[in-house]
Design a protein around this motif. Sequence first.
Motif, PDB file in Angstrom:
ATOM      1  N   SER A   1       2.643  -9.341   8.798  1.00 28.07           N
ATOM      2  CA  SER A   1       1.408  -9.603   9.523  1.00 28.07           C
ATOM      3  C   SER A   1       1.655 -10.722  10.522  1.00 28.07           C
ATOM      4  CB  SER A   1       0.306 -10.006   8.545  1.00 28.07           C
ATOM      5  OG  SER A   1      -0.824 -10.482   9.231  1.00 28.07           O
TER       6      SER A   1
ATOM      7  N   ARG B   1       4.950  -5.040   4.153  1.00 34.74           N
ATOM      8  CA  ARG B   1       4.197  -5.276   5.378  1.00 34.74           C
ATOM      9  C   ARG B   1       4.529  -6.655   5.947  1.00 34.74           C
ATOM     10  NH1 ARG B   1       3.450  -0.678   5.704  1.00 34.74           N
ATOM     11  NH2 ARG B   1       1.515   0.499   6.073  1.00 34.74           N
TER      12      ARG B   1
ATOM     13  N   LEU C   1      -2.974  -9.475   3.386  1.00 34.10           N
ATOM     14  CA  LEU C   1      -2.492  -9.906   4.695  1.00 34.10           C
ATOM     15  C   LEU C   1      -3.608  -9.689   5.708  1.00 34.10           C
ATOM     16  CD1 LEU C   1      -0.032  -8.066   3.217  1.00 34.10           C
ATOM     17  CD2 LEU C   1       1.250  -9.091   5.098  1.00 34.10           C
ATOM     18  N   ASN C   2      -3.771 -10.639   6.626  1.00 38.20           N
ATOM     19  CA  ASN C   2      -4.768 -10.485   7.672  1.00 38.20           C
ATOM     20  C   ASN C   2      -4.324  -9.430   8.682  1.00 38.20           C
ATOM     21  OD1 ASN C   2      -6.235 -12.536   6.493  1.00 38.20           O
ATOM     22  ND2 ASN C   2      -5.526 -14.110   7.921  1.00 38.20           N
ATOM     23  N   ARG C   3      -5.291  -8.704   9.216  1.00 40.50           N
ATOM     24  CA  ARG C   3      -5.041  -7.791  10.334  1.00 40.50           C
ATOM     25  C   ARG C   3      -5.535  -8.472  11.594  1.00 40.50           C
ATOM     26  NH1 ARG C   3      -6.707  -1.760  10.727  1.00 40.50           N
ATOM     27  NH2 ARG C   3      -5.767  -2.271  12.730  1.00 40.50           N
ATOM     28  N   TYR C   4      -4.603  -8.913  12.425  1.00 40.12           N
ATOM     29  CA  TYR C   4      -4.973  -9.665  13.621  1.00 40.12           C
ATOM     30  C   TYR C   4      -5.276  -8.767  14.817  1.00 40.12           C
ATOM     31  CZ  TYR C   4      -3.147 -13.671  11.045  1.00 40.12           C
ATOM     32  OH  TYR C   4      -2.922 -14.634  10.105  1.00 40.12           O
TER      33      TYR C   4
ATOM     34  N   GLN D   1       3.304  -8.941  16.489  1.00 42.08           N
ATOM     35  CA  GLN D   1       3.329  -8.041  15.344  1.00 42.08           C
ATOM     36  C   GLN D   1       4.529  -7.095  15.351  1.00 42.08           C
ATOM     37  OE1 GLN D   1       1.207  -7.801  12.588  1.00 42.08           O
ATOM     38  NE2 GLN D   1       2.649  -6.270  11.853  1.00 42.08           N
TER      39      GLN D   1
ATOM     40  N   ASP E   1       7.955  -7.478  13.037  1.00 40.39           N
ATOM     41  CA  ASP E   1       8.259  -6.438  12.063  1.00 40.39           C
ATOM     42  C   ASP E   1       9.679  -5.906  12.260  1.00 40.39           C
ATOM     43  OD1 ASP E   1       6.841  -4.556   9.990  1.00 40.39           O
ATOM     44  OD2 ASP E   1       7.995  -3.238  11.287  1.00 40.39           O
TER      45      ASP E   1
ATOM     46  N   ASP F   1      -6.345  -0.582   3.938  1.00 39.29           N
ATOM     47  CA  ASP F   1      -6.378  -1.128   5.296  1.00 39.29           C
ATOM     48  C   ASP F   1      -7.801  -1.072   5.836  1.00 39.29           C
ATOM     49  OD1 ASP F   1      -6.033  -1.619   8.026  1.00 39.29           O
ATOM     50  OD2 ASP F   1      -4.035  -0.718   8.027  1.00 39.29           O
TER      51      ASP F   1
END
Length: 243
Positions: A149, A147, A66-69, A154, A158, A129
């Motif tokens: 993303s 998770r 998953l990308n962390r934006y 965000q 979630d 991470d």
Amino acid sequence: MCTLSWRPERDGYVLLFNRDERRARAPALPPERRVRAGVSYVAPIDGDHGGTWVGVNESGITTGLLNRYQARADTSRTPPVSRGLLVAELLDSASVAEVANRLRNRSLAPFQPFIIASVETGAPVALFDWDGSRLVESSVTEPGIVRVSSGVTQSEADRSRRAVLAQLIADAGGLTEAVLVELHRSHLPERGPLSVCMHREEASTVSRTLIRVTGDTAEVEYVPGPPGETEPLPAVVLARRQR
């Protein structure tokens, strides 16, 4: 925005992954059996860069990204590399421990921030991470959503998606594979940016991958479109090789 969920089983596990992407991206190739370094695996292929976001191999090891934006790496001195190529690079790993060792010992500087999840039978989901400067390892033991993303909402996404899952579990009387399938199809609380099957003007859920691992097989069922509106393709089954 993407959503990853997981449920351990007696001799394996079930994992589901909704991939959310910009509408302008090229269509992905559906999962098929491939071989890397003599190891068979099944994964869809990104249409733009040739990597993948999730796959499972003959050892029953699933690895997804998953990308962390919320973080950005400085790639001004190192041209960025597609994060999906890193997932493809890890798909010949014989264990989650091997995935961990390879990530610890590899330069991650060319990659924008990500979360890699790696799963095997009888163990928690391992998370790696990368924030652009350091790699932090953790694990998830509670079945359900691993998770979420999101590039725009965000924390709200979630909370909303976990609330939807909690209601589905309550209605069904427990967490089952069917509950997770319904979660990944869901347009609750309404069809839009917060729903697990996500829809925004510039982006949407473009696929759903369901991976079932047992003592004998690893099976990948792929929906090549929004899972609330698209039927799955025939599953691709890979025989497990015991090591």
